[in-house]
Design a protein around this motif. Structure first.
Motif, PDB file in Angstrom:
ATOM      1  N   UNK A 169       0.347  39.847 -11.794  1.00 23.85           N
ATOM      2  CA  UNK A 169      -0.991  39.679 -11.237  1.00 23.85           C
ATOM      3  C   UNK A 169      -1.769  40.976 -11.294  1.00 23.85           C
ATOM      4  N   UNK A 170      -3.078  40.920 -11.052  1.00 19.44           N
ATOM      5  CA  UNK A 170      -3.912  42.119 -11.160  1.00 19.44           C
ATOM      6  C   UNK A 170      -3.611  43.142 -10.073  1.00 19.44           C
ATOM      7  N   UNK A 171      -3.772  44.417 -10.438  1.00 17.66           N
ATOM      8  CA  UNK A 171      -3.615  45.525  -9.508  1.00 17.66           C
ATOM      9  C   UNK A 171      -4.950  46.243  -9.349  1.00 17.66           C
ATOM     10  N   UNK A 172      -5.185  46.742  -8.149  1.00 19.21           N
ATOM     11  CA  UNK A 172      -6.424  47.451  -7.847  1.00 19.21           C
ATOM     12  C   UNK A 172      -6.197  48.949  -7.991  1.00 19.21           C
ATOM     13  N   UNK A 173      -7.031  49.583  -8.796  1.00 18.11           N
ATOM     14  CA  UNK A 173      -7.014  51.029  -8.938  1.00 18.11           C
ATOM     15  C   UNK A 173      -7.887  51.665  -7.859  1.00 18.11           C
ATOM     16  N   UNK A 174      -7.779  52.985  -7.739  1.00 15.62           N
ATOM     17  CA  UNK A 174      -8.628  53.698  -6.789  1.00 15.62           C
ATOM     18  C   UNK A 174     -10.009  53.942  -7.384  1.00 15.62           C
TER      19      UNK A 174
ATOM     20  N   UNK B 152      -4.010  64.677  -0.742  1.00 19.08           N
ATOM     21  CA  UNK B 152      -3.261  63.599  -0.084  1.00 19.08           C
ATOM     22  C   UNK B 152      -4.219  62.711   0.707  1.00 19.08           C
ATOM     23  N   UNK B 153      -5.117  63.329   1.458  1.00 19.54           N
ATOM     24  CA  UNK B 153      -6.054  62.553   2.273  1.00 19.54           C
ATOM     25  C   UNK B 153      -6.971  61.689   1.412  1.00 19.54           C
ATOM     26  N   UNK B 154      -7.395  62.205   0.269  1.00 16.43           N
ATOM     27  CA  UNK B 154      -8.256  61.422  -0.620  1.00 16.43           C
ATOM     28  C   UNK B 154      -7.505  60.221  -1.174  1.00 16.43           C
ATOM     29  N   UNK B 155      -6.261  60.429  -1.583  1.00 14.63           N
ATOM     30  CA  UNK B 155      -5.456  59.299  -2.058  1.00 14.63           C
ATOM     31  C   UNK B 155      -5.277  58.261  -0.947  1.00 14.63           C
ATOM     32  N   UNK B 156      -5.015  58.728   0.254  1.00 13.16           N
ATOM     33  CA  UNK B 156      -4.818  57.810   1.380  1.00 13.16           C
ATOM     34  C   UNK B 156      -6.067  56.962   1.630  1.00 13.16           C
ATOM     35  N   UNK B 157      -7.230  57.573   1.504  1.00 12.25           N
ATOM     36  CA  UNK B 157      -8.468  56.832   1.750  1.00 12.25           C
ATOM     37  C   UNK B 157      -8.573  55.638   0.818  1.00 12.25           C
ATOM     38  N   UNK B 158      -8.131  55.807  -0.407  1.00 12.54           N
ATOM     39  CA  UNK B 158      -8.199  54.687  -1.355  1.00 12.54           C
ATOM     40  C   UNK B 158      -7.091  53.664  -1.103  1.00 12.54           C
ATOM     41  N   UNK B 159      -5.892  54.122  -0.760  1.00 13.91           N
ATOM     42  CA  UNK B 159      -4.850  53.165  -0.389  1.00 13.91           C
ATOM     43  C   UNK B 159      -5.298  52.335   0.819  1.00 13.91           C
TER      44      UNK B 159
ATOM     45  N   UNK C 118       0.852  67.195  -8.528  1.00 12.21           N
ATOM     46  CA  UNK C 118      -0.170  66.144  -8.488  1.00 12.21           C
ATOM     47  C   UNK C 118       0.463  64.768  -8.288  1.00 12.21           C
ATOM     48  N   UNK C 119       1.618  64.554  -8.902  1.00 13.79           N
ATOM     49  CA  UNK C 119       2.330  63.280  -8.722  1.00 13.79           C
ATOM     50  C   UNK C 119       2.942  63.214  -7.325  1.00 13.79           C
ATOM     51  N   UNK C 120       3.519  64.326  -6.895  1.00 11.52           N
ATOM     52  CA  UNK C 120       4.144  64.362  -5.568  1.00 11.52           C
ATOM     53  C   UNK C 120       3.132  64.081  -4.457  1.00 11.52           C
ATOM     54  N   UNK C 121       1.921  64.617  -4.574  1.00 14.15           N
ATOM     55  CA  UNK C 121       0.913  64.416  -3.531  1.00 14.15           C
ATOM     56  C   UNK C 121       0.498  62.949  -3.441  1.00 14.15           C
ATOM     57  N   UNK C 122       0.371  62.287  -4.574  1.00 10.09           N
ATOM     58  CA  UNK C 122       0.041  60.861  -4.551  1.00 10.09           C
ATOM     59  C   UNK C 122       1.187  60.059  -3.942  1.00 10.09           C
ATOM     60  N   UNK C 123       2.428  60.431  -4.256  1.00 12.17           N
ATOM     61  CA  UNK C 123       3.589  59.772  -3.645  1.00 12.17           C
ATOM     62  C   UNK C 123       3.589  60.006  -2.126  1.00 12.17           C
ATOM     63  N   UNK C 124       3.219  61.212  -1.727  1.00 11.43           N
ATOM     64  CA  UNK C 124       3.197  61.532  -0.294  1.00 11.43           C
ATOM     65  C   UNK C 124       2.188  60.648   0.433  1.00 11.43           C
ATOM     66  N   UNK C 125       1.026  60.467  -0.188  1.00 12.00           N
ATOM     67  CA  UNK C 125       0.012  59.605   0.421  1.00 12.00           C
ATOM     68  C   UNK C 125       0.523  58.181   0.559  1.00 12.00           C
ATOM     69  N   UNK C 126       1.213  57.697  -0.476  1.00 13.72           N
ATOM     70  CA  UNK C 126       1.767  56.343  -0.415  1.00 13.72           C
ATOM     71  C   UNK C 126       2.808  56.216   0.687  1.00 13.72           C
ATOM     72  N   UNK C 127       3.656  57.238   0.812  1.00 14.25           N
ATOM     73  CA  UNK C 127       4.701  57.201   1.835  1.00 14.25           C
ATOM     74  C   UNK C 127       4.108  57.196   3.234  1.00 14.25           C
ATOM     75  N   UNK C 128       3.004  57.902   3.429  1.00 14.64           N
ATOM     76  CA  UNK C 128       2.365  57.952   4.746  1.00 14.64           C
ATOM     77  C   UNK C 128       1.776  56.606   5.159  1.00 14.64           C
TER      78      UNK C 128
END
Length: 316
Positions: free
Chosen positions: A16-21, A53-60, A96-106
């Motif tokens: 199924x479709x996935x939503x990007x940021x 991290x905070x910017x990634x979280x805002x989109x999640x 850069x990858x780790x920070x996005x993973x961190x946002x996802x984990x939070x």
């Protein structure tokens, strides 16, 4: 993150479709960060990683399933101009990858959250707007030599997918398709376009066709273009390649490279109707073969939230 690992990226697209940021830079700028540096948002990998991290979280939080990392304008050459050596540049690319993973984990989300490692075109490293023109005067072999080392570092950091994005030129796409071979991480290839041509002027159908037989490429499409150009490109990408389509346009405003400023008003309306009553926005994109949908420059969490709601409605 959920206790179980997210499924293979290609399998997730098939499900199924996935939503990007949306645009990482505009979210960082809205939080008060100065991005006038030649490294753009990649500067904050060193100077303010928690802001990333905070910017990634805002989109999640807005409903995105996939975060695109802050590595678009990151390169060994660009970091070297800031006095950073090879080892530190490698660390920041991986970070850069780790920070996005961190946002996802939070998030503690009940759905899989994925990370796409951004690989911008050669012109992005020049920080002079040439990523919107292409034709840099380099051979495909020279472009491959530029891209391969950072691709290796990003792939080793463990993203779900490599985002070969904002590619202005079919010649550079050829180089990227060679550079991504054997890395063990799937990729999407996304052109920046004007009308039915790449920014360098090649017919878009021919440019898409380059990826049709590339096993590493799980999606093909467009980004960093107007919403109207995106509407037209999705069906072409699906027809030419037979692959899932990725689409994430800008707000519709125009970038003035000389003034380093945006001009005009937004035309990004993911649930809007096309002129004459046709399909446009996410409903049209999904109907035409899109499986990765989001926004690029000047598209923020509010727009991604509306887009995610429309994707959820279509899924039902």
């Amino acid at each position: 993150m959920p206790a179980t690992a997210p499924p293979d990226f290609a399998a997730a697209l098939a499900a199924g479709p996935l939503v990007l940021d949306g645009g990482l830079s505009n979210q960082l700028a809205a939080a008060g960060h100065d991005l006038s540096d030649a490294l753009w948002s990649a500067r904050l990998l060193a100077d303010a990683p928690e802001a990333v991290v905070a910017a990634h979280r805002a989109y999640f939080e807005a409903g995105a399933d996939v975060a695109i990392t802050a590595s678009y304008q990151a390169s060994f050459e660009g970091f070297a101009r800031r006095g950073l050596g090879r080892a530190e540049a490698e660390r920041l690319l991986a970070l850069s990858v780790e920070l996005a993973r961190r946002a996802a984990a939070q998030m503690g989300a009940d759905r899989p959250l994925r990370v796409a490692a951004s690989v911008g075109p050669y012109g992005a490293a020049l920080a002079d707007g040439s990523e919107y023109r292409g034709r840099y005067g380099l051979t495909p072999a020279e472009l491959e030599a530029f891209h391969r080392p950072r691709l290796e570092v990003l792939a080793a950091a463990g993203p779900d997918v490599l985002a070969l994005e904002t590619v202005p030129d079919a010649d550079e796409a050829r180089a990227l398709l060679r550079a991504v071979r054997g890395l063990g991480v799937p990729a999407w290839l996304s052109y920046s376009v004007a009308g039915d041509r790449t920014r360098a002027g090649q017919p878009l159908a021919e440019a898409f066709a380059l990826a049709a037989d590339a096993d590493e490429v799980v999606a093909v499409g467009v980004n960093c273009c107007t919403p109207q150009d995106a509407d037209r490109a999705v069906a072409t990408a699906a027809r030419v390649t037979g692959k899932p389509v990725v689409v994430y346009p800008n707000s519709g405003e125009d970038w003035d490279a000389g003034a380093r400023a945006w001009r005009g008003g937004s035309t990004f309306d993911p649930v809007g109707a096309a002129p004459g009553g046709g399909r446009a926005g996410v409903t049209g994109w999904l109907a035409d073969g899109a499986r990765l949908v989001g926004g690029c420059c000047r598209v923020g969490p509010r727009e991604i939230s509306a887009l995610a709601a429309e994707v959820a409605r279509v899924r039902r």
